[in-house]
Each structure stands twice: as structure tokens, then as C-alpha cells.
Design a protein around this motif. Structure first.
Motif, PDB file in Angstrom:
ATOM      1  N   GLY A 203       0.794  -1.223   0.000  1.00 18.21           N
ATOM      2  CA  GLY A 203       0.000   0.000   0.000  1.00 18.21           C
ATOM      3  C   GLY A 203       0.825   1.271   0.000  1.00 18.21           C
ATOM      4  N   LYS A 204       2.130   1.138   0.101  1.00 20.14           N
ATOM      5  CA  LYS A 204       3.020   2.308   0.113  1.00 20.14           C
ATOM      6  C   LYS A 204       3.329   2.815  -1.292  1.00 20.14           C
ATOM      7  CE  LYS A 204       4.388   2.887   4.523  1.00 20.14           C
ATOM      8  NZ  LYS A 204       4.496   4.184   5.211  1.00 20.14           N
ATOM      9  N   GLY A 205       2.859   2.108  -2.303  1.00 22.23           N
ATOM     10  CA  GLY A 205       3.072   2.549  -3.670  1.00 22.23           C
ATOM     11  C   GLY A 205       4.534   2.542  -4.049  1.00 22.23           C
ATOM     12  N   SER A 206       5.055   3.710  -4.427  1.00 24.74           N
ATOM     13  CA  SER A 206       6.435   3.804  -4.894  1.00 24.74           C
ATOM     14  C   SER A 206       7.449   3.511  -3.798  1.00 24.74           C
ATOM     15  CB  SER A 206       6.699   5.198  -5.476  1.00 24.74           C
ATOM     16  OG  SER A 206       6.514   6.199  -4.476  1.00 24.74           O
ATOM     17  N   ASP A 207       7.008   3.542  -2.559  1.00 22.05           N
ATOM     18  CA  ASP A 207       7.930   3.267  -1.447  1.00 22.05           C
ATOM     19  C   ASP A 207       7.771   1.839  -0.929  1.00 22.05           C
ATOM     20  OD1 ASP A 207       9.982   4.061   0.338  1.00 22.05           O
ATOM     21  OD2 ASP A 207       8.518   4.352   1.946  1.00 22.05           O
ATOM     22  N   ALA A 208       7.116   0.963  -1.690  1.00 25.82           N
ATOM     23  CA  ALA A 208       6.886  -0.419  -1.239  1.00 25.82           C
ATOM     24  C   ALA A 208       8.205  -1.149  -1.012  1.00 25.82           C
ATOM     25  CB  ALA A 208       6.020  -1.166  -2.254  1.00 25.82           C
ATOM     26  N   VAL A 209       9.171  -0.948  -1.912  1.00 23.92           N
ATOM     27  CA  VAL A 209      10.455  -1.634  -1.777  1.00 23.92           C
ATOM     28  C   VAL A 209      11.172  -1.176  -0.514  1.00 23.92           C
ATOM     29  CG1 VAL A 209      12.750  -1.953  -2.792  1.00 23.92           C
ATOM     30  CG2 VAL A 209      10.715  -2.031  -4.248  1.00 23.92           C
ATOM     31  N   GLY A 210      11.216   0.128  -0.292  1.00 28.14           N
ATOM     32  CA  GLY A 210      11.852   0.651   0.911  1.00 28.14           C
ATOM     33  C   GLY A 210      11.195   0.153   2.173  1.00 28.14           C
ATOM     34  N   CYS A 211       9.870   0.024   2.139  1.00 31.98           N
ATOM     35  CA  CYS A 211       9.125  -0.482   3.297  1.00 31.98           C
ATOM     36  C   CYS A 211       9.525  -1.919   3.612  1.00 31.98           C
ATOM     37  CB  CYS A 211       7.628  -0.383   2.998  1.00 31.98           C
ATOM     38  SG  CYS A 211       6.557  -1.072   4.288  1.00 31.98           S
ATOM     39  N   MET A 212       9.603  -2.751   2.580  1.00 32.29           N
ATOM     40  CA  MET A 212       9.946  -4.161   2.802  1.00 32.29           C
ATOM     41  C   MET A 212      11.386  -4.323   3.294  1.00 32.29           C
ATOM     42  SD  MET A 212       7.984  -6.329  -0.178  1.00 32.29           S
ATOM     43  CE  MET A 212       8.270  -5.203  -1.529  1.00 32.29           C
ATOM     44  N   ILE A 213      12.296  -3.521   2.751  1.00 34.53           N
ATOM     45  CA  ILE A 213      13.686  -3.613   3.202  1.00 34.53           C
ATOM     46  C   ILE A 213      13.817  -3.117   4.637  1.00 34.53           C
ATOM     47  CG2 ILE A 213      16.044  -2.787   2.784  1.00 34.53           C
ATOM     48  CD1 ILE A 213      15.399  -2.829  -0.214  1.00 34.53           C
ATOM     49  N   SER A 214      13.033  -2.113   4.998  1.00 35.88           N
ATOM     50  CA  SER A 214      13.013  -1.663   6.392  1.00 35.88           C
ATOM     51  C   SER A 214      12.503  -2.763   7.313  1.00 35.88           C
ATOM     52  CB  SER A 214      12.136  -0.414   6.535  1.00 35.88           C
ATOM     53  OG  SER A 214      12.713   0.686   5.870  1.00 35.88           O
ATOM     54  N   GLN A 215      11.509  -3.519   6.849  1.00 37.91           N
ATOM     55  CA  GLN A 215      11.017  -4.648   7.633  1.00 37.91           C
ATOM     56  C   GLN A 215      12.113  -5.704   7.800  1.00 37.91           C
ATOM     57  OE1 GLN A 215       7.214  -6.188   8.106  1.00 37.91           O
ATOM     58  NE2 GLN A 215       7.093  -4.141   8.993  1.00 37.91           N
ATOM     59  N   LEU A 216      12.875  -5.958   6.720  1.00 39.37           N
ATOM     60  CA  LEU A 216      13.978  -6.914   6.801  1.00 39.37           C
ATOM     61  C   LEU A 216      15.020  -6.469   7.828  1.00 39.37           C
ATOM     62  CD1 LEU A 216      14.839  -8.056   3.145  1.00 39.37           C
ATOM     63  CD2 LEU A 216      14.513  -9.555   5.116  1.00 39.37           C
ATOM     64  N   GLU A 217      15.355  -5.179   7.806  1.00 32.80           N
ATOM     65  CA  GLU A 217      16.351  -4.667   8.753  1.00 32.80           C
ATOM     66  C   GLU A 217      15.853  -4.788  10.184  1.00 32.80           C
ATOM     67  OE1 GLU A 217      19.049  -1.309   6.764  1.00 32.80           O
ATOM     68  OE2 GLU A 217      16.931  -0.740   6.863  1.00 32.80           O
ATOM     69  N   TYR A 218      14.582  -4.499  10.392  1.00 33.22           N
ATOM     70  CA  TYR A 218      14.027  -4.607  11.740  1.00 33.22           C
ATOM     71  C   TYR A 218      13.967  -6.064  12.181  1.00 33.22           C
ATOM     72  CZ  TYR A 218      10.842  -4.091  15.688  1.00 33.22           C
ATOM     73  OH  TYR A 218      10.270  -4.136  16.947  1.00 33.22           O
ATOM     74  N   TRP A 219      13.633  -6.951  11.237  1.00 31.27           N
ATOM     75  CA  TRP A 219      13.568  -8.379  11.586  1.00 31.27           C
ATOM     76  C   TRP A 219      14.936  -8.903  11.983  1.00 31.27           C
ATOM     77  CZ3 TRP A 219      12.869 -13.162   8.029  1.00 31.27           C
ATOM     78  CH2 TRP A 219      12.482 -14.268   8.822  1.00 31.27           C
ATOM     79  N   GLN A 220      15.979  -8.437  11.317  1.00 31.23           N
ATOM     80  CA  GLN A 220      17.338  -8.810  11.707  1.00 31.23           C
ATOM     81  C   GLN A 220      17.574  -8.498  13.188  1.00 31.23           C
ATOM     82  OE1 GLN A 220      20.077 -10.111   9.888  1.00 31.23           O
ATOM     83  NE2 GLN A 220      21.359 -10.005  11.712  1.00 31.23           N
ATOM     84  N   LYS A 221      17.120  -7.330  13.622  1.00 35.01           N
ATOM     85  CA  LYS A 221      17.348  -6.898  15.004  1.00 35.01           C
ATOM     86  C   LYS A 221      16.571  -7.729  16.013  1.00 35.01           C
ATOM     87  CE  LYS A 221      18.282  -2.063  13.767  1.00 35.01           C
ATOM     88  NZ  LYS A 221      17.808  -0.660  13.888  1.00 35.01           N
ATOM     89  N   VAL A 222      15.322  -8.065  15.675  1.00 40.94           N
ATOM     90  CA  VAL A 222      14.475  -8.735  16.674  1.00 40.94           C
ATOM     91  C   VAL A 222      14.532 -10.258  16.582  1.00 40.94           C
ATOM     92  CG1 VAL A 222      12.901  -6.773  16.818  1.00 40.94           C
ATOM     93  CG2 VAL A 222      12.385  -8.634  15.217  1.00 40.94           C
TER      94      VAL A 222
END
Length: 368
Positions: A203-222
């Protein structure tokens, strides 16, 4: 969600709940000799078990471990793959000793020296609670809360597997990384979102890729980083390979541990969107990071004249002595006495002879 496209399932030849406790063939007669052979062939060498999901058997595959150890001069490399594509960590954890049982089957009672554990990705992709939560999330903070709850569920199963392994093989050293930035071109964008980010990121449109990579980075931490807090090195080594496949794909600005938010990994180097394809720069880069972040500290000093990769992350075409396309017709390495059969299994010639002699010494008196 069409999970089969992102995490292709290769069904085992027996029910999943018995994936490790039952042998893959009828081994009532052969099993004792298999265990004898395993213990002989791996004597004084690096015994590595690969266990978990498709990262081990589809891409980058267990073979990147073989390649990087051989490249760096580690003698008597003995890598065994027990990973099955499409499996969940929580499915494996229904049998807490699943990893230990696989280790016993592959190496006998001596067990493995090292275990590359790859679990968690399919747990996230198959977690309906997580994806329902993402569908109703309205902020990045809310989406991260969805991820954290799902990650904690997966992490509990990972802990079960680790504790089960160490209850039988307390000296086994485990390495684990937390997946990589996928291919996000075309249909792969939606498939990647089925893994992390879901409808919230789409749903982020043009920022969908950035959103998913941010989720990956956060998942690495937790996930992996939290496991590292629970278990000290070298018992457990949590690796961060995020950005390595981007860098190997030539994405400007990408560095290992610091992916860029605007691009995914190169389509030509990925299988089914999320798997670094073996014998391409992405898979080679993963193998190099496994060496640099984990196995080098353990085995680097035992290497005799090995070619350490230094700062090379695997994107260079000379990394594996090939141009990224690969040549599966391996020649005999006279330095390490290693060859490969047509199925890609590493064969240690001197060990094979010793193993055969041991088996014959046991069975010939019975036959005569």
C-alpha cells in the motif's frame, strides 16, 4: 497468498513429521555401516550440517559452504545437507531433537562441528496472524509491532531446535543469517511482500520496496540479533548479510550490513524471487559472508595456503574462479584430494577408500 512461488516446496520422501527420525531409504541393514563411514570420512576435518529450509537446498544452497571452505584451504571438508525447501521452523520444532537427529544420521554419534541453521522465513510467510495484522496496520510503528509478534513466535521454535541440538551435541557451533533482500522486479514485488511487509508495504506505492527492506532490517534486530544476545559466540554466531546480494548485483551504495532502500537483488541472480542462485555472484557473496562473519574465526588458522577473500564480497567475477555462470564439472583438486560426483556431492578420495575398507572389514567375515 501464493507461498509456493516464493518458497517452493520439495516434498520429502516421507511425512514431514518424520523427516529426520526416519531414514531416507531402507537402512535397517546399511545404517551401521553408514555411521561407521561418516565417522571415518570426517576424521580431523570440518563436519558441517546444513539444516532448515530452501536457503540450504534451493539457493544459495549448502554448496556455497563447500566452495568457500575449499577455496580457503580447509582440509577434509564434509558438508551434509538436511535442508528441505518449504519447511517451517515450527514444523521442525514439533520434534525438538530434529537437528540433532539429522546430525546423528549424517555424522554418527560424533555429531557435527558446525551447523548452518536456516529457519524462520516460511514461518513468517505462512503466519496468517502476521499478515492480517499488516493489513490493518496504519503506521510503520504498527507494522513493526506486527512483525515483532510474528518473529517472537518463530524465534521460540528456533530456540527449541537449538536447545535440542545442544542437549545431545553441546559442542556443535551454530551459524545463522536472516535472509537477504529479494528480487523485487515485476511479479516478485508482490511475492516478496508475502514474505515480509504484506499489504501494508504494498500500500506504500512507490515506497513499497523501501518499506519491505526496512522490515527486513528490523527483523534482523528482533530475530537473529536477539538470538545472539541469548547465546554467546562461538556457540552461536548470528550473521548480518543484508546488502550482500544487492552489492553483488551492482546496486550503487549497497554495502554488507547496510542495504539501500530503493532496489532489490538482480533478477538474473535470484531463483523464485528470494533465493540467491548457486554459481552466481549473489550466492557466492553469501558464501563469502558465511566465511568472513563465522567460519573464518573457527577454521581460518587451519587453512594451509588458502586464498582468503579479504574485503571481496563475492560480486567480483573472479570470486569462485568462474565468471558467475559457474562450471559444475569440477576437476580433482590435488591439494585437497577432493572431487565432485554428478549430483554435486563432495567426495574425499582418501576418506572414501578408508571408509570402504572399514565397511568391507566388517561385512566380509559375515558373508564368508
Amino acid at each position: 497468498f501464493n507461498y509456493a512461488l516464493i518458497f517452493p516446496y520439495i516434498p520429502p520422501p516421507y511425512p514431514l513429521s518424520h523427516a529426520v527420525s526416519q531414514p531416507r531409504v531402507n537402512m535397517k541393514f546399511l545404517l551401521p555401516f553408514v555411521l561407521i563411514s561418516s565417522s571415518v570420512s570426517s576424521a580431523n576435518g570440518a563436519k558441517v550440517l546444513v539444516f532448515g529450509d530452501s536457503q540450504g537446498d534451493i539457493g544459495p544452497t549448502y554448496r556455497v559452504i563447500e566452495d568457500v571452505l575449499n577455496k580457503n584451504g580447509v582440509a577434509n571438508v564434509n558438508v551434509k545437507n538436511s535442508a528441505i525447501g518449504g519447511t517451517l521452523g515450527c514444523d521442525w520444532a514439533e520434534e525438538p531433537n530434529a537437528v540433532a537427529d539429522a546430525a546423528t544420521l549424517e555424522f554418527g554419534s560424533s555429531g557435527p562441528d558446525y551447523v548452518w541453521l536456516t529457519v524462520g522465513g516460511n514461518d513468517m510467510a505462512s503466519d496468517d496472524v502476521y499478515h492480517d495484522c499488516l493489513s490493518s496496520a496504519s503506521t510503520d510503528v504498527g507494522a513493526k509491532a506486527c512483525l515483532k509478534a510474528a518473529s517472537d513466535r518463530a524465534k521460540a521454535c528456533t530456540v527449541t531446535l537449538l536447545e535440542g541440538l545442544w542437549s545431545i551435541y553441546p559442542n556443535a557451533k551454530v551459524g545463522m543469517y536472516n535472509y537477504e533482500v529479494p528480487d523485487v522486479s515485476g511479479e516478485c514485488l508482490e511475492e516478496a511482500a508475502n514474505f515480509l511487509g504484506g499489504q501494508y508495504c504494498l500500500g506504500k506505492g512507490s515506497d513499497a520496496v523501501g518499506c519491505m527492506i526496512s522490515q527486513l532490517e528490523y527483523w534482523q534486530k528482533v530475530y537473529v540479533d536477539e538470538l545472539q544476545k541469548d547465546y554467546v559466540k562461538p556457540k552461536f554466531t548470528g550473521m548480518n548479510v543484508l546488502g550482500s546480494c544487492q552489492k553483488a548485483s551492482g546496486v550503487p551504495g549497497a554495502e554488507v550490513g547496510s542495504p539501500v532502500k530503493t532496489a532489490g537483488s538482480k533478477s538474473e541472480y535470484m531463483t523464485s524471487c528470494v533465493h540467491p542462485t548457486y554459481k552466481t555472484p549473489t550466492a557466492t557473496a553469501i558464501g563469502e559472508e558465511i566465511w568472513k562473519q563465522w567460519l573464518k574465526a573457527e577454521l581460518g588458522s587451519s587453512s594451509d595456503g588458502g586464498n582468503d577473500s579479504g574485503s571481496d564480497n563475492g560480486s567480483d567475477s573472479d570470486n569462485n574462479g568462474d565468471n558467475g555462470e559457474g562450471n559444475d564439472n569440477e576437476e580433482v583438486d590435488t591439494n585437497h584430494n577432493v572431487n565432485e560426483d554428478g549430483a554435486g556431492n563432495t567426495i574425499h578420495l582418501s576418506s572414501l577408500v578408508a571408509s570402504a575398507a572399514t565397511v568391507l572389514a566388517v561385512i566380509l567375515p559375515v558373508m564368508l
